[in-house]
Design an enzyme around this catalytic site. Structure first.
Site, PDB file in Angstrom:
ATOM      1  N   GLY A  99       0.797  -1.218   0.000  1.00 26.19           N
ATOM      2  CA  GLY A  99       0.000   0.000   0.000  1.00 26.19           C
ATOM      3  C   GLY A  99       0.826   1.262   0.000  1.00 26.19           C
ATOM      4  O   GLY A  99       1.852   1.355  -0.685  1.00 26.19           O
ATOM      5  N   ASP A 146      -0.018   5.554 -11.124  1.00 26.14           N
ATOM      6  CA  ASP A 146      -0.685   6.700 -11.746  1.00 26.14           C
ATOM      7  C   ASP A 146      -2.108   6.854 -11.212  1.00 26.14           C
ATOM      8  O   ASP A 146      -2.600   7.971 -11.032  1.00 26.14           O
ATOM      9  CB  ASP A 146      -0.712   6.534 -13.263  1.00 26.14           C
ATOM     10  CG  ASP A 146       0.682   6.403 -13.855  1.00 26.14           C
ATOM     11  OD1 ASP A 146       1.625   6.987 -13.285  1.00 26.14           O
ATOM     12  OD2 ASP A 146       0.829   5.711 -14.873  1.00 26.14           O
TER      13      ASP A 146
END
Length: 314
Positions: free
Chosen positions: A219, A246
């Site tokens: 994460g 992104d």
């Protein structure tokens, strides 16, 4: 409107096959082509979230025309500046086990072309609520190009999200980007430490207001003026990680634009990033998985990371 800047966009080719045979011929049953580059991917994700986004940067040649045609087909606002050189290509080879990406360097950009881009950029800043600065710099641009763009954005009162690496990242930090988003490799290379906790604080000490580091399946780690957080998906998801970072940047830019609380920004960033792993191409995500993951992302606030300086600083 969120303005995404891709100074070195690419025409992305994705070859997908069951297994890659090294040192042998490989027949490719599936080939996809689309406009790419980090900022373009960010704009696609924002558009899918029903957010207004504009794509700017530098593009030229046959590949540049194909790239712009794809932007038009996707309904993305194209404010790219034309250059004489040929826009690069990237080739991603994805099988059931892994993805390998080949990256061309990009066109040589002249001083006059850079000046035209700066004029275009300042016009677009008038309507921007946030700016995303992403990816590599093409040959010919100054090493402090991102610093210049951050300073111009600040002069217009527009916050920036920077997703870059190496010298392009380090030279931009003194301008004070609102958010910097390195991955684990980029963070270690920029700060000289493999400890991401120390790494994010070193980038903050160098000028970034907030740093959000992508740690792959672990994460995100965030260090901000409001505190530190770790945000994790509920379980690892197999798939193609290309473009996952992104998607996280898209969520961070949206949160910056709306002023959402940091835990909400990070929850959305992790959910979008994980859902992107399930999609076949960068700039796309699995919508059902995204909405299912939103409420399951774990966001925790540990003790705030200790301050640190970049190597060699007093």
């Amino acid at each position: 409107m969120i303005l995404t800047v891709t100074l070195n966009p690419a025409l992305d080719l994705t070859y997908r096959l069951a297994a890659v045979r090294k040192h042998a011929g490989n027949r490719v049953p599936s080939v996809r082509q689309q406009a790419g580059g980090k900022g373009v991917n960010v704009a696609r994700v924002l558009a899918a979230l029903d957010q207004a986004a504009t794509v700017t940067g530098l593009a030229g040649g046959h590949n540049g025309r194909a790239l712009r045609a794809d932007l038009a087909a996707a309904g993305l606002r194209d404010e790219l500046v034309e250059v004489a050189g040929e826009t690069r290509r990237t080739v991603a080879v994805a099988d059931d086990q892994d993805t390998t990406v080949f990256l061309e360097p990009g066109p040589q950009v002249t001083t006059a072309e850079w000046r035209r881009f700066l004029e275009q950029y300042q016009r677009l800043l008038r309507d921007a609520s946030a700016v995303v600065l992403s990816g590599s710099l093409p040959p010919g641009l100054p090493a402090d190009a991102y610093r210049t763009l951050i300073e111009l954005a600040r002069s217009h009162g527009v916050p920036t999200v920077l997703d870059a690496e190496g010298h392009a990242l380090l030279r931009a930090l003194p301008a004070g980007p609102a958010v910097v988003k390195p991955n684990a490799h980029e963070l270690a290379a920029a700060t000289g430490t493999a400890d991401p906790v120390r790494g994010v604080e070193r980038l903050r000490a160098a000028g970034a207001a907030a740093v959000v580091a992508s740690l792959g399946p672990d994460g995100l780690l965030a260090a901000t003026p409001e505190g530190a957080w770790r945000a994790r998906p509920p379980e690892p998801l197999p798939g193609n990680p290309t473009g996952a970072g992104d998607s996280a940047v898209a969520a961070l830019a949206l949160g910056l634009s709306t002023g959402a609380p940091w835990p909400e920004r990070l929850r959305q960033a992790v959910a979008l990033s994980a859902a992107t792993v399930l999609a076949p191409q960068a700039g796309h995500y699995d919508s059902d998985a995204y909405h299912q993951l939103l409420d399951r992302v774990l966001v925790e606030q540990p003790d705030h990371p200790r301050p640190a300086q970049l190597e060699g600083e007093p």
